[in-house]
Design a protein around this motif. Structure first.
Motif, short mmCIF file in Angstrom:
data_model
loop_
_atom_site.label_atom_id
_atom_site.label_comp_id
_atom_site.label_asym_id
_atom_site.label_seq_id
_atom_site.Cartn_x
_atom_site.Cartn_y
_atom_site.Cartn_z
N PHE A 108 2.48 5.36 3.23
CA PHE A 108 3.40 4.46 2.52
C PHE A 108 2.88 4.14 1.12
O PHE A 108 3.67 4.00 0.18
N ASP A 109 1.57 4.05 0.97
CA ASP A 109 0.99 3.79 -0.35
C ASP A 109 1.24 4.97 -1.29
O ASP A 109 1.56 4.78 -2.47
N LEU A 110 1.10 6.18 -0.77
CA LEU A 110 1.39 7.37 -1.57
C LEU A 110 2.86 7.42 -1.97
O LEU A 110 3.20 7.76 -3.11
N ARG A 140 4.93 4.84 -2.22
CA ARG A 140 5.24 3.72 -3.12
C ARG A 140 4.75 3.98 -4.54
O ARG A 140 5.40 3.57 -5.51
N ASN A 141 3.63 4.68 -4.68
CA ASN A 141 3.05 4.93 -6.00
C ASN A 141 3.30 6.34 -6.50
O ASN A 141 2.63 6.80 -7.43
N HIS A 142 4.22 7.06 -5.85
CA HIS A 142 4.65 8.39 -6.30
C HIS A 142 3.47 9.36 -6.44
O HIS A 142 3.35 10.09 -7.43
N LEU A 143 2.58 9.31 -5.46
CA LEU A 143 1.43 10.21 -5.34
C LEU A 143 0.43 10.06 -6.49
O LEU A 143 -0.41 10.96 -6.70
N ARG A 144 0.47 8.97 -7.24
CA ARG A 144 -0.47 8.75 -8.33
C ARG A 144 -1.74 8.10 -7.80
O ARG A 144 -1.74 6.94 -7.39
N PHE A 145 -2.84 8.85 -7.84
CA PHE A 145 -4.09 8.41 -7.23
C PHE A 145 -4.61 7.12 -7.86
O PHE A 145 -5.12 6.24 -7.15
N ALA A 146 -4.50 7.00 -9.17
CA ALA A 146 -5.05 5.84 -9.87
C ALA A 146 -4.42 4.52 -9.43
O ALA A 146 -5.06 3.46 -9.50
N ARG A 147 -3.19 4.56 -8.95
CA ARG A 147 -2.48 3.34 -8.57
C ARG A 147 -2.66 2.98 -7.10
O ARG A 147 -2.18 1.94 -6.66
N LEU A 148 -3.32 3.83 -6.36
CA LEU A 148 -3.47 3.58 -4.92
C LEU A 148 -4.45 2.44 -4.66
O LEU A 148 -5.29 2.11 -5.49
N SER A 149 -4.33 1.87 -3.45
CA SER A 149 -5.26 0.82 -3.04
C SER A 149 -6.64 1.41 -2.78
O SER A 149 -6.79 2.64 -2.64
N LEU A 150 -7.64 0.55 -2.73
CA LEU A 150 -9.00 1.01 -2.46
C LEU A 150 -9.08 1.73 -1.12
O LEU A 150 -9.74 2.77 -1.00
N HIS A 151 -8.39 1.19 -0.12
CA HIS A 151 -8.39 1.83 1.21
C HIS A 151 -7.85 3.25 1.13
O HIS A 151 -8.45 4.18 1.67
N SER A 152 -6.71 3.43 0.47
CA SER A 152 -6.10 4.76 0.38
C SER A 152 -6.99 5.74 -0.38
O SER A 152 -7.13 6.90 0.01
N LYS A 153 -7.63 5.27 -1.45
CA LYS A 153 -8.52 6.14 -2.21
C LYS A 153 -9.70 6.60 -1.35
O LYS A 153 -10.07 7.79 -1.36
N THR A 192 -3.34 16.72 9.56
CA THR A 192 -3.86 15.98 8.42
C THR A 192 -2.99 14.77 8.09
O THR A 192 -3.50 13.66 7.89
N VAL A 193 -1.68 14.97 8.06
CA VAL A 193 -0.76 13.86 7.74
C VAL A 193 -0.84 12.78 8.81
O VAL A 193 -0.86 11.58 8.51
N GLY A 194 -0.90 13.18 10.07
CA GLY A 194 -0.99 12.21 11.15
C GLY A 194 -2.31 11.47 11.18
O GLY A 194 -2.38 10.35 11.67
N GLY A 195 -3.36 12.10 10.64
CA GLY A 195 -4.69 11.52 10.73
C GLY A 195 -5.10 10.64 9.57
O GLY A 195 -6.14 9.98 9.65
N ILE A 196 -4.33 10.59 8.47
CA ILE A 196 -4.75 9.77 7.33
C ILE A 196 -4.25 8.34 7.43
O ILE A 196 -4.72 7.47 6.68
N GLY A 197 -3.31 8.06 8.32
CA GLY A 197 -2.89 6.69 8.53
C GLY A 197 -1.56 6.36 7.88
O GLY A 197 -1.24 6.86 6.79
#
Length: 470
Positions: A228-230, A232-245, A218-223
């Protein structure tokens, strides 16, 4: 191959008459073509290594089989005509896992790391290729990003190997247990699916090994960009980029939805989840493992030939979608799949723009999603038709099994129902091509083999015309 350095660009600016020569260099060093050639060179090198006599425990591996195995390793697929645990020596296994590691990271990531270690300057053209290989838009920070990726990958694989050692050292002894743990950790994180135990049904009653492998896949497959986005934003979903969401939501829906469906469809199948030898509490875990592994990993605790027809269809859908962009997996990609169906939803709702998470998706990206979806289906259909012509029908080789195998190769999954073992020379070459396209990427290959129109032509606007649709 010549590189475009900063001096070349400055000279072109100072001397306009040299622009023609610069365009020629750019054509030769097209990022898409460099990526294609790089992966091709790695596959050829891997085939030569696996073809050596010291790579095989028995007779020397035929070159075509070595080429097929090397392609499967570099493209992190897992389809193989040999058993790595019994047919390859330690040298062959080390060569195989090295190819998997390089294939998972991407050859440009490894090349950049080597250049850094040699203290060589990274040219502008090389930064462009790195950016293309990692699906990045800008050229700034490419070297630093490459280093971060390598450090992150080694850290995750190291943690996975240590956790697997708690189960494999008591079972296989210290030396063999450590090697098995390292091999399977790298193979799982890179979504490769190669194993040394003759099939992962060996661990169908081991929840620890299955859950660790699921986490690595799973970790290898999400990119890398999502990781890095997770961070950088301390696992806060609301702050993630559109791509990450999009990646996280689509991956969660596919994984959990797939696990529930597999559990419902197979719970009464005595050859899979209802197997008397499987512990009752392991049935939902095996259903989850099947859902995760179908997303480009290729490990299987359930015999794929024993799955019910609806489960086989569900597996093919998950394999076709594959992993996420800039990850270690292949396939259509989760975001492409998501954008394609968001487009359908918005068209049916009468909307001209695709809006998700309060963001409007660029029309150019929507066009790419439609093109990639169409190209993927075309590749699978053409490959399926060719394989039906090339292979002799048998108990294992039938129309549904061939389609399953083609989708598995395109998604760089590695799950098989027995067709790979029946492949002839032409069939192996065709499957190598499908695996190569699935890993390198349809868009990368399309751009690499076609000639794009000059930018000036893109500014021409013609009168609109209407076409009847539907």
């Amino acid at each position: 191959m010549r590189r475009i350095g900063i001096r070349t660009w400055l000279h072109a600016i100072a001397a306009p008459h040299s622009l023609a020569r610069l365009k020629v260099k750019k054509a030769v060093t097209s990022p898409s073509r460099v990526l294609m050639l790089g992966f091709g060179a790695l596959i050829l090198l891997g085939a030569l290594l696996l073809h050596l006599p010291l790579a095989s425990t028995g007779e020397r591996l035929p070159f075509l089989d070595a080429l097929f195995t090397a392609t499967s390793a570099v493209c992190v697929t897992g389809l193989t005509v040999v058993d790595p645990g019994s047919d390859l020596t330690l040298f062959g296994q080390v060569a195989l896992i090295a190819l998997i590691q390089v294939g998972g990271l991407g050859f440009m990531t490894l090349s950049t790391l080597i250049l850094i270690l040699l203290r060589r300057r990274i040219t502008l053209s090389e930064r462009l290729v790195i950016s293309n290989s990692l699906n990045q838009e800008g050229l700034q920070g490419m070297v630093a990003l490459t280093v971060r990726i390598v450090v992150l990958v080694l850290a995750i694989e190291g943690i996975g190997a240590v956790l697997l050692m708690t189960r494999m050292i008591p079972e296989h002894g210290v030396a063999r247990g450590v090697w098995h743990s390292v091999f399977h950790s790298i193979s799982a994180f890179c979504n490769a699916g190669f194993d040394l135990v003759g099939g992962f049904s060996y661990y169908k009653n081991d929840p620890v090994v299955q859950l660790i492998i699921c986490a690595l896949i799973t970790v290898g497959g999400i990119g890398f960009s999502v990781l890095f986005d997770l961070q950088r934003n301390h696992l806060r979903f609301a702050r993630l980029s559109l791509h990450s969401k999009l990646v996280l939501v689509i991956s969660a829906i596919l994984t959990l939805g797939g696990a529930i469906c597999f559990f419902v469809l197979e719970i009464e199948n005595p050859r899979t989840l209802a197997d008397p030898e499987m512990y009752p509490y392991m049935r939902p875990i095996n259903a989850l493992f099947q859902s995760v592994t179908a997303r480009t990993a290729g490990y299987n605790t359930l015999n794929q030939a024993d799955l019910t027809p609806p489960s086989l269809m569900l597996t093919m859908i998950l394999m076709f979608i594959g992993a996420s962009p800039a990850s270690t997996g292949g396939g259509l990609k989760t975001t492409t799949f998501g954008l394609f169906f968001l487009l359908i939803y918005n068209v049916l709702r009468g909307r001209e723009r695709v809006v998700v998470f309060r963001r409007t998706v660029n029309q150019g990206q929507m066009n790419r999603a439609v093109v990639l979806f169409t190209l993927a289906l075309t590749l699978i259909i053409v490959s399926y038709l060719l394989l039906t012509l090339l292979l002799e029908p048998s108990e294992a080789v039938n129309s549904s099994n061939i389609m399953y195998e083609v989708i598995s190769a395109f998604g760089t999954v590695g799950l098989t129902i027995g067709v790979t073992a029946e492949l002839n020379a032409a069939g192996k070459i065709l499957m190598c091509v499908v695996m190569f396209v699935g890993r390198v990427g349809l868009l990368t290959i399309a751009l690499g083999i076609t000639r794009r129109h000059p930018k000036g032509q893109n500014h021409l606007i013609y009168p609109e015309g209407k076409v009847m649709i539907g």
